[in-house]
Motif scaffolding. Structure first.
Motif, PDB file in Angstrom:
ATOM      1  N   LYS A  78     -38.402  -4.763  32.061  1.00 21.34           N
ATOM      2  CA  LYS A  78     -39.666  -4.375  31.870  1.00 21.34           C
ATOM      3  C   LYS A  78     -39.208  -3.513  31.969  1.00 21.34           C
ATOM      4  N   GLU A  79     -38.964  -2.644  33.302  1.00 14.11           N
ATOM      5  CA  GLU A  79     -38.786  -1.505  33.783  1.00 14.11           C
ATOM      6  C   GLU A  79     -38.328  -1.106  34.770  1.00 14.11           C
ATOM      7  N   ASN A  80     -38.588  -0.277  36.169  1.00 16.11           N
ATOM      8  CA  ASN A  80     -37.506  -0.232  37.351  1.00 16.11           C
ATOM      9  C   ASN A  80     -38.130  -1.325  38.418  1.00 16.11           C
ATOM     10  N   SER A  81     -36.928  -1.780  38.715  1.00 18.20           N
ATOM     11  CA  SER A  81     -36.528  -3.358  39.050  1.00 18.20           C
ATOM     12  C   SER A  81     -38.048  -4.409  38.708  1.00 18.20           C
ATOM     13  N   GLN A  82     -38.058  -4.705  38.060  1.00 24.81           N
ATOM     14  CA  GLN A  82     -38.770  -5.851  37.060  1.00 24.81           C
ATOM     15  C   GLN A  82     -38.431  -6.264  36.285  1.00 24.81           C
ATOM     16  N   VAL A 121     -25.056 -14.707  42.439  1.00 23.36           N
ATOM     17  CA  VAL A 121     -26.069 -15.424  41.899  1.00 23.36           C
ATOM     18  C   VAL A 121     -25.723 -16.388  40.472  1.00 23.36           C
ATOM     19  N   ILE A 122     -25.864 -17.557  40.406  1.00 16.35           N
ATOM     20  CA  ILE A 122     -25.785 -18.229  38.898  1.00 16.35           C
ATOM     21  C   ILE A 122     -26.926 -18.593  38.729  1.00 16.35           C
ATOM     22  N   GLY A 170     -23.475  -7.547  40.055  1.00 19.25           N
ATOM     23  CA  GLY A 170     -23.729  -6.358  40.707  1.00 19.25           C
ATOM     24  C   GLY A 170     -23.887  -5.194  39.685  1.00 19.25           C
ATOM     25  N   SER A 171     -23.294  -5.077  38.485  1.00 19.23           N
ATOM     26  CA  SER A 171     -23.899  -4.033  37.434  1.00 19.23           C
ATOM     27  C   SER A 171     -24.561  -4.109  36.820  1.00 19.23           C
ATOM     28  N   ASP A 172     -25.601  -5.098  36.987  1.00 15.18           N
ATOM     29  CA  ASP A 172     -26.518  -5.620  36.059  1.00 15.18           C
ATOM     30  C   ASP A 172     -27.443  -4.637  36.820  1.00 15.18           C
ATOM     31  N   LEU A 173     -27.636  -4.444  38.257  1.00 15.54           N
ATOM     32  CA  LEU A 173     -28.329  -4.313  39.679  1.00 15.54           C
ATOM     33  C   LEU A 173     -28.279  -2.615  39.198  1.00 15.54           C
ATOM     34  N   HIS A 174     -27.595  -1.718  38.379  1.00 15.97           N
ATOM     35  CA  HIS A 174     -27.641  -0.498  38.060  1.00 15.97           C
ATOM     36  C   HIS A 174     -28.932  -0.202  36.778  1.00 15.97           C
ATOM     37  N   MET A 175     -29.244  -1.160  35.743  1.00 18.83           N
ATOM     38  CA  MET A 175     -30.219  -1.336  35.208  1.00 18.83           C
ATOM     39  C   MET A 175     -31.296  -1.410  35.337  1.00 18.83           C
ATOM     40  N   TYR A 176     -31.099  -2.554  36.669  1.00 17.00           N
ATOM     41  CA  TYR A 176     -32.614  -3.007  36.924  1.00 17.00           C
ATOM     42  C   TYR A 176     -33.503  -2.070  37.847  1.00 17.00           C
ATOM     43  N   GLU A 177     -32.211  -1.262  38.555  1.00 13.76           N
ATOM     44  CA  GLU A 177     -32.675  -0.173  39.145  1.00 13.76           C
ATOM     45  C   GLU A 177     -33.493   1.290  39.285  1.00 13.76           C
ATOM     46  N   GLY A 178     -33.068   1.517  37.752  1.00 11.84           N
ATOM     47  CA  GLY A 178     -33.063   2.060  36.268  1.00 11.84           C
ATOM     48  C   GLY A 178     -32.225   3.362  36.612  1.00 11.84           C
ATOM     49  N   ARG A 179     -30.858   2.998  37.035  1.00  8.93           N
ATOM     50  CA  ARG A 179     -29.948   3.828  37.266  1.00  8.93           C
ATOM     51  C   ARG A 179     -29.120   3.894  36.179  1.00  8.93           C
ATOM     52  N   THR A 180     -29.549   3.746  34.881  1.00 12.17           N
ATOM     53  CA  THR A 180     -28.756   3.504  33.668  1.00 12.17           C
ATOM     54  C   THR A 180     -29.835   4.441  32.380  1.00 12.17           C
ATOM     55  N   PRO A 229     -36.417 -13.383  38.020  1.00 13.18           N
ATOM     56  CA  PRO A 229     -37.590 -11.776  38.877  1.00 13.18           C
ATOM     57  C   PRO A 229     -37.071 -12.509  40.277  1.00 13.18           C
ATOM     58  N   ASP A 230     -37.280 -13.411  41.862  1.00 15.98           N
ATOM     59  CA  ASP A 230     -36.855 -13.203  42.678  1.00 15.98           C
ATOM     60  C   ASP A 230     -35.830 -12.672  42.973  1.00 15.98           C
ATOM     61  N   ALA A 231     -34.514 -13.992  42.060  1.00  8.60           N
ATOM     62  CA  ALA A 231     -33.280 -13.431  42.809  1.00  8.60           C
ATOM     63  C   ALA A 231     -32.872 -12.059  42.455  1.00  8.60           C
ATOM     64  N   TYR A 232     -32.985 -11.482  41.194  1.00  9.77           N
ATOM     65  CA  TYR A 232     -32.925 -10.247  41.158  1.00  9.77           C
ATOM     66  C   TYR A 232     -33.531  -9.043  42.585  1.00  9.77           C
ATOM     67  N   LYS A 233     -34.411  -9.993  42.807  1.00  8.68           N
ATOM     68  CA  LYS A 233     -35.240  -8.829  43.822  1.00  8.68           C
ATOM     69  C   LYS A 233     -34.315  -9.000  45.360  1.00  8.68           C
ATOM     70  N   LYS A 234     -34.295 -10.067  45.358  1.00  9.59           N
ATOM     71  CA  LYS A 234     -33.317 -10.332  47.105  1.00  9.59           C
ATOM     72  C   LYS A 234     -31.808  -9.891  46.268  1.00  9.59           C
ATOM     73  N   PHE A 235     -31.184 -10.330  45.040  1.00 11.14           N
ATOM     74  CA  PHE A 235     -29.696  -9.903  45.317  1.00 11.14           C
ATOM     75  C   PHE A 235     -29.837  -8.144  46.044  1.00 11.14           C
ATOM     76  N   ASP A 236     -30.662  -7.787  44.992  1.00 15.76           N
ATOM     77  CA  ASP A 236     -30.413  -5.825  44.823  1.00 15.76           C
ATOM     78  C   ASP A 236     -31.011  -6.060  46.160  1.00 15.76           C
ATOM     79  N   ALA A 237     -31.457  -5.795  47.323  1.00 17.78           N
ATOM     80  CA  ALA A 237     -32.166  -5.972  48.823  1.00 17.78           C
ATOM     81  C   ALA A 237     -30.900  -6.564  49.524  1.00 17.78           C
ATOM     82  N   ARG A 238     -30.041  -6.874  49.717  1.00 19.55           N
ATOM     83  CA  ARG A 238     -28.778  -7.463  49.882  1.00 19.55           C
ATOM     84  C   ARG A 238     -28.600  -8.707  50.516  1.00 19.55           C
ATOM     85  N   LYS A 239     -30.537  -8.976  50.583  1.00 15.62           N
ATOM     86  CA  LYS A 239     -30.703 -10.378  51.831  1.00 15.62           C
ATOM     87  C   LYS A 239     -30.366 -11.589  51.140  1.00 15.62           C
TER      88      LYS A 239
END
Length: 407
Positions: free
Chosen positions: A7-11, A395-396, A39-49, A379-389
């Motif tokens: 949808k947009e950065n981090s969402q 995650v599958i 991990g490469s999906d996080l580049h898009m998730y964070e708006g880095r692409t 959505p929650d998995a992306y958030k937590k994976f991105d935070a490395r917490k």
């Protein structure tokens, strides 16, 4: 069908989208049983692409064939298959040389194509219930067993992270008895260390800062290095110097080679400055890992770069980095005679024999998997994976666990 939509950065959201259809006689459609968050999906998730809203994510995909086009010959309805993240035609100049990561046909805009990734063609991803597969005979790897069995997660990792990790050991020229340092203990870095051990390396060091990741490094038989405890180059050299068996085997002059012969960058352009970094964050320094590897790798050694470097990068720390331009110590690379290998992984070069290692029980890459979740938890998995917490290492998503009710 339901799918994970950017949808947009981090969402991201799980939304109803149109079902895929056969668009060519050589297509098939699969019902997805497992899809990894990379991990490469996080580049898009964070708006880095350059990813745009509406993109369906997911390049790590496997499932069961639901439909086949009339031109498909070797794959049939009901087959269980896993898909390389590279989409390849199988017949162009690069494909016939085994360089399927650089297919010249599949993407009209660039020499590579993939599922659900920015800049890799007009293909939707497989973090969804269904997925269209172009050139199905070539891109589907048939696998045994039944969906959800004990090898499901192992087989899924043939789509990307296991072959990519193995590619890193190829680029770094890992051989029996080699000394190896892997920077980054995300999914690819962990499996790069695992592949180095499979290939007979004598010492494997894996550098990271996240406690759960470092614990996994130790569990698989490699040596964890926490870069928040000091310069990882110095830590590795000190460990080697402190080993009397290593020191006792040296001839005069060989103390000049107290680093390692093989280095793997499994971090890429979002590496962090070790100064001031903690377990879960720190200031970005895109060249940090490459600089450390050039320092650590011995003369005539090799570096394999499998961490992503991408441009444009809207979130980079400076204008040059936004265009993928980085200052690097090339004079030292030349002086030491270091071989450097880079680039996306030609998954099909490796996935057949890595599959057979899994079938034979010689490899279990799923030991890195931390979470298996229904699609609606993305959505929650992306958030937590991105935070490395919270222990989110790999995650599958399991679309078949999703409820029938539509979002």
């Amino acid at each position: 069908m339901l799918a994970v939509v950017y949808k947009e950065n981090s969402q991201v959201k799980v939304e109803e989208v149109e079902d895929p259809k056969l668009e060519s006689p050589t297509d098939c459609v699969i019902r997805v049983t497992s899809a990894g968050i990379c991990g490469s999906d996080l580049h898009m998730y964070e708006g880095r692409t350059a990813s745009k809203a509406g993109q369906v994510f997911g390049h790590e995909n496997m499932g069961v064939v639901e439909q086949v086009g009339p031109g498909v010959r070797s794959i049939k309805k009901g087959d269980r298959v896993v898909l390389p993240f590279n989409i390849a035609c199988g017949t162009c100049f690069d494909c016939v040389r085994g360089r399927t990561e650089a297919c010249l046909v599949a993407n009209p805009e660039a020499p590579h194509a993939g599922y659900g990734y920015a800049g890799m063609g007009p293909y939707r991803g497989g973090q969804a219930e269904l997925l269209r597969v172009p050139w199905a005979d070539y891109n589907c790897l048939k696998i045994p067993g039944q969906p959800g069995d004990e090898l499901e997660d192992d087989f899924l990792l043939l789509s990307d992270v296991f072959p990519t990790a193995y590619h890193g050991t190829e680029l770094a020229n890992v051989r029996p008895g080699a000394t190896v340092a892997v920077f980054g203990a995300g999914p690819v870095g962990l499996l790069a260390g695992y592949c180095a051990l499979l290939r007979g390396a004598s010492e494997v060091y894996v550098v990271d800062s996240v406690p759960e990741r470092l614990a996994k490094v130790k569990e698989m038989g490699a040596i964890p290095i926490d870069f928040t405890k000091g310069d990882p180059v110095k830590q590795i050299i000190d460990l080697r110097r402190g080993n009397p068996l290593i020191m006792g085997a040296l001839r005069a002059g060989e103390e000049k080679a107290m680093g390692v012969m093989c280095g793997i960058d499994a971090v890429g352009y979002q590496s962090r400055d070790i100064k001031g970094a903690d377990a879960h964050g720190g200031r970005e320094k895109p060249t940090q890992v490459l600089e450390q590897l050039v320092e650590l790798v011995n003369p005539t050694g090799s570096i394999g770069v499998i961490g992503v470097y991408m441009a444009p990068d809207p979130g980079a720390p400076d204008e040059n980095a936004k265009q993928g331009i980085y200052p690097l110590p090339w004079a030292k690379v030349f002086d030491k005679g270091i071989t450097v290998g880079t680039g996306q992984t030609p998954v099909k070069r490796y996935n057949h024999f890595l599959r057979d290692l899994i079938i034979a029980g010689r490899a279990r890459p799923s030991m890195i998997v931390s979470h298996r979740l229904p699609l609606q938890d993305a959505p929650d998995a992306y958030k937590k994976f991105d935070a490395r917490k919270d222990g989110y290492t790999k995650v599958i998503l399991k679309p078949q666990l999703s409820p029938k009710a539509r979002a």
